[in-house]
Design a protein around this motif. Structure first.
Motif, PDB file in Angstrom:
ATOM      1  N   THR A   6       0.864  -1.184   0.000  1.00 49.44           N
ATOM      2  CA  THR A   6       0.000   0.000   0.000  1.00 49.44           C
ATOM      3  C   THR A   6       0.898   1.230   0.000  1.00 49.44           C
ATOM      4  OG1 THR A   6      -0.094   0.025   2.426  1.00 49.44           O
ATOM      5  CG2 THR A   6      -1.890  -1.112   1.264  1.00 49.44           C
ATOM      6  N   ALA A   7       0.304   2.377  -0.277  1.00 45.22           N
ATOM      7  CA  ALA A   7       1.075   3.625  -0.241  1.00 45.22           C
ATOM      8  C   ALA A   7       1.513   3.923   1.189  1.00 45.22           C
ATOM      9  CB  ALA A   7       0.226   4.773  -0.779  1.00 45.22           C
ATOM     10  N   PRO A   8       2.644   4.602   1.358  1.00 44.28           N
ATOM     11  CA  PRO A   8       3.114   4.944   2.710  1.00 44.28           C
ATOM     12  C   PRO A   8       2.120   5.830   3.455  1.00 44.28           C
ATOM     13  CG  PRO A   8       4.825   5.340   1.067  1.00 44.28           C
ATOM     14  CD  PRO A   8       3.569   5.071   0.317  1.00 44.28           C
ATOM     15  N   ALA A   9       2.132   5.704   4.771  1.00 45.13           N
ATOM     16  CA  ALA A   9       1.314   6.583   5.605  1.00 45.13           C
ATOM     17  C   ALA A   9       1.981   7.941   5.809  1.00 45.13           C
ATOM     18  CB  ALA A   9       1.071   5.923   6.967  1.00 45.13           C
ATOM     19  N   ARG A  10       3.320   7.949   5.788  1.00 48.01           N
ATOM     20  CA  ARG A  10       4.071   9.175   6.033  1.00 48.01           C
ATOM     21  C   ARG A  10       5.345   9.170   5.188  1.00 48.01           C
ATOM     22  NH1 ARG A  10       2.070   7.002  10.432  1.00 48.01           N
ATOM     23  NH2 ARG A  10       3.913   5.695  10.759  1.00 48.01           N
ATOM     24  N   LEU A  11       5.735  10.355   4.715  1.00 49.15           N
ATOM     25  CA  LEU A  11       6.971  10.531   3.959  1.00 49.15           C
ATOM     26  C   LEU A  11       7.768  11.671   4.583  1.00 49.15           C
ATOM     27  CD1 LEU A  11       5.596  10.471   0.299  1.00 49.15           C
ATOM     28  CD2 LEU A  11       6.976   8.679   1.350  1.00 49.15           C
ATOM     29  N   GLY A  12       9.086  11.596   4.503  1.00 51.51           N
ATOM     30  CA  GLY A  12       9.883  12.696   5.007  1.00 51.51           C
ATOM     31  C   GLY A  12      11.332  12.578   4.585  1.00 51.51           C
ATOM     32  N   GLU A  13      12.095  13.633   4.840  1.00 47.52           N
ATOM     33  CA  GLU A  13      13.539  13.670   4.603  1.00 47.52           C
ATOM     34  C   GLU A  13      14.209  14.212   5.861  1.00 47.52           C
ATOM     35  OE1 GLU A  13      11.557  15.543   2.168  1.00 47.52           O
ATOM     36  OE2 GLU A  13      11.241  13.616   1.158  1.00 47.52           O
ATOM     37  N   THR A  14      15.201  13.496   6.352  1.00 50.00           N
ATOM     38  CA  THR A  14      15.919  13.905   7.558  1.00 50.00           C
ATOM     39  C   THR A  14      17.254  14.533   7.175  1.00 50.00           C
ATOM     40  OG1 THR A  14      14.876  12.218   8.941  1.00 50.00           O
ATOM     41  CG2 THR A  14      17.029  13.057   9.665  1.00 50.00           C
ATOM     42  N   PRO A  15      17.524  15.769   7.634  1.00 51.86           N
ATOM     43  CA  PRO A  15      18.817  16.403   7.345  1.00 51.86           C
ATOM     44  C   PRO A  15      19.952  15.694   8.086  1.00 51.86           C
ATOM     45  CG  PRO A  15      17.190  18.014   8.123  1.00 51.86           C
ATOM     46  CD  PRO A  15      16.636  16.660   8.397  1.00 51.86           C
ATOM     47  N   LEU A  16      21.081  15.553   7.406  1.00 49.77           N
ATOM     48  CA  LEU A  16      22.275  14.974   8.002  1.00 49.77           C
ATOM     49  C   LEU A  16      23.298  16.079   8.263  1.00 49.77           C
ATOM     50  CD1 LEU A  16      22.498  11.821   5.715  1.00 49.77           C
ATOM     51  CD2 LEU A  16      21.653  11.923   8.070  1.00 49.77           C
ATOM     52  N   PRO A  17      24.276  15.838   9.134  1.00 51.65           N
ATOM     53  CA  PRO A  17      25.213  16.907   9.509  1.00 51.65           C
ATOM     54  C   PRO A  17      25.973  17.528   8.341  1.00 51.65           C
ATOM     55  CG  PRO A  17      25.362  15.097  11.074  1.00 51.65           C
ATOM     56  CD  PRO A  17      24.465  14.630   9.960  1.00 51.65           C
ATOM     57  N   ASP A  18      26.192  16.765   7.258  1.00 49.08           N
ATOM     58  CA  ASP A  18      26.941  17.311   6.123  1.00 49.08           C
ATOM     59  C   ASP A  18      26.047  18.029   5.120  1.00 49.08           C
ATOM     60  OD1 ASP A  18      25.628  15.193   4.970  1.00 49.08           O
ATOM     61  OD2 ASP A  18      27.421  14.135   4.296  1.00 49.08           O
ATOM     62  N   GLY A  19      24.769  18.203   5.457  1.00 55.97           N
ATOM     63  CA  GLY A  19      23.854  18.921   4.579  1.00 55.97           C
ATOM     64  C   GLY A  19      23.034  18.038   3.658  1.00 55.97           C
ATOM     65  N   ARG A  20      23.354  16.747   3.592  1.00 56.37           N
ATOM     66  CA  ARG A  20      22.557  15.848   2.767  1.00 56.37           C
ATOM     67  C   ARG A  20      21.204  15.569   3.418  1.00 56.37           C
ATOM     68  NH1 ARG A  20      24.365  10.814   2.754  1.00 56.37           N
ATOM     69  NH2 ARG A  20      25.843  11.176   4.455  1.00 56.37           N
ATOM     70  N   LEU A  21      20.288  15.027   2.614  1.00 52.88           N
ATOM     71  CA  LEU A  21      19.001  14.569   3.113  1.00 52.88           C
ATOM     72  C   LEU A  21      18.907  13.058   2.967  1.00 52.88           C
ATOM     73  CD1 LEU A  21      16.570  17.209   1.525  1.00 52.88           C
ATOM     74  CD2 LEU A  21      17.428  17.154   3.883  1.00 52.88           C
ATOM     75  N   LEU A  22      18.353  12.399   3.978  1.00 55.87           N
ATOM     76  CA  LEU A  22      18.082  10.969   3.917  1.00 55.87           C
ATOM     77  C   LEU A  22      16.569  10.797   3.934  1.00 55.87           C
ATOM     78  CD1 LEU A  22      19.869   8.397   3.837  1.00 55.87           C
ATOM     79  CD2 LEU A  22      19.382   8.114   6.267  1.00 55.87           C
ATOM     80  N   ALA A  23      16.027  10.275   2.838  1.00 59.78           N
ATOM     81  CA  ALA A  23      14.578  10.196   2.668  1.00 59.78           C
ATOM     82  C   ALA A  23      14.041   8.875   3.202  1.00 59.78           C
ATOM     83  CB  ALA A  23      14.219  10.359   1.194  1.00 59.78           C
ATOM     84  N   TRP A  24      12.827   8.916   3.729  1.00 64.53           N
ATOM     85  CA  TRP A  24      12.208   7.732   4.322  1.00 64.53           C
ATOM     86  C   TRP A  24      10.698   7.745   4.083  1.00 64.53           C
ATOM     87  CZ3 TRP A  24       8.748   9.750   7.703  1.00 64.53           C
ATOM     88  CH2 TRP A  24       9.040  10.985   8.271  1.00 64.53           C
ATOM     89  N   ALA A  25      10.112   6.570   4.209  1.00 61.08           N
ATOM     90  CA  ALA A  25       8.658   6.399   4.181  1.00 61.08           C
ATOM     91  C   ALA A  25       8.281   5.499   5.336  1.00 61.08           C
ATOM     92  CB  ALA A  25       8.206   5.788   2.857  1.00 61.08           C
ATOM     93  N   GLU A  26       7.087   5.716   5.884  1.00 61.52           N
ATOM     94  CA  GLU A  26       6.640   4.914   7.027  1.00 61.52           C
ATOM     95  C   GLU A  26       5.242   4.351   6.788  1.00 61.52           C
ATOM     96  OE1 GLU A  26       9.007   7.122  10.724  1.00 61.52           O
ATOM     97  OE2 GLU A  26       6.807   7.065  10.720  1.00 61.52           O
TER      98      GLU A  26
END
Length: 292
Positions: A6-26
């Protein structure tokens, strides 16, 4: 069959210390038991598994885009250790603790790297890519695969350039062309086919050079982390009809990890993550809790 995604209930991107983003779905309740998912080759965070099992077990399933895949920022030249460090930072930022992790297909060595680094509390390797560069497999690989392993060992940079030429269409053809009928029954189910294609298109959205190519070089090389020093519970799940992920369905890999348990499902292929989600998740939760 009932839809296994099924489609994710939540989506987001977490900032990392070097400025990158780590994307996730829940998926599942926000206050559920955290379980990480390291997806298979070139697929993004959008492809989860077992929504009924996730809900019934009270799991908060968190699928993570590896760097350069989906919405996660690239990290040229990254290593397994870099990914494990990213997961540690994500877990701290999202309140996940040391969660158990599922490593599916090419996600398997990344999950094991997290275990070797102490970032996770238990591992389920599901239809996992094996360490095919191990010398024990030299005579067991198809000639084409053996050639890719040798090419990667001799010239990792050139191999990465070669894999950078892959596309979503090529990956879809590869998966369908090498799958037994029991897997094709899953892959051709319309809801799954649509979800998989979306995850694949997003996995290649930044180009294969941004993520997939580096993943594949890492997976096809000798793994630099010590399997025999992994100190958390590990279960390895393979289908007997799976001909793509391990020359021996994880038998040798299991012997290299202290206390690891291997589950070989006679009637299944490589789609175990979606056909057997409930026993995989149940076993993983029990192992993480020390009750199995």
């Amino acid at each position: 069959m009932n839809s296994c995604v099924t489609a994710p209930a939540r989506l987001g991107e977490t900032p990392l210390p070097d400025g990158r983003l780590l994307a996730w779905a829940e998926w599942g309740p926000e206050d559920g038991i955290p379980v990480l998912l390291c997806p298979g080759a070139a697929t993004s965070r959008w492809l989860g598994c077992g929504p009924d099992a996730v809900a019934a077990l009270g799991v908060r399933l968190v699928s993570v885009d590896r760097p350069g895949l989906g919405a996660s920022s690239p990290l040229p030249g990254r290593t397994f250790a870099d990914f494990a460090a990213d997961i540690g930072r994500l877990a701290a930022a999202r309140g996940l603790g040391r969660p158990p992790v599922i490593g599916n297909s090419q996600g398997a060595p990344f999950a094991l790297a997290c275990a070797a680094a102490g970032a996770v509390g238990a591992v389920a390797v599901v239809s996992g890519a094996d360490e095919i560069a191990a010398p024990e497999f030299a005579g067991a690989l198809p000639a084409e695969v053996r050639g890719l392993v040798e090419r990667t060992a001799a010239d990792p940079g050139g191999a990465e350039e070669f894999f950078a030429g892959f596309t979503a269409d090529a990956m879809a053809r590869l998966v369908h062309g090498n799958s037994p009928d029991c897997d094709l029954a899953v892959y051709r189910e319309p809801p799954f086919a649509a979800a998989y294609r979306r995850a694949l298109d997003e996995g290649f959205a930044q180009g294969a050079a941004a993520g997939y190519a580096r993943d594949t070089v890492l997976a096809m090389s000798r793994w630099p982390f010590a399997l025999d020093r992994i100190a958390v519970p590990v279960d390895l799940w393979y289908g007997a009809h799976d001909t793509s992920h391990s020359p021996d369905h994880g038998a040798f890999l299991t012997t290299r990890i202290p206390g690891a348990r291997r589950h070989l499902i006679p009637e299944a292929g490589g789609a175990l993550l979606w056909t057997h989600t409930e026993p995989i998740l149940t076993t993983l939760l029990h192992r993480a809790a020390g009750t199995a």
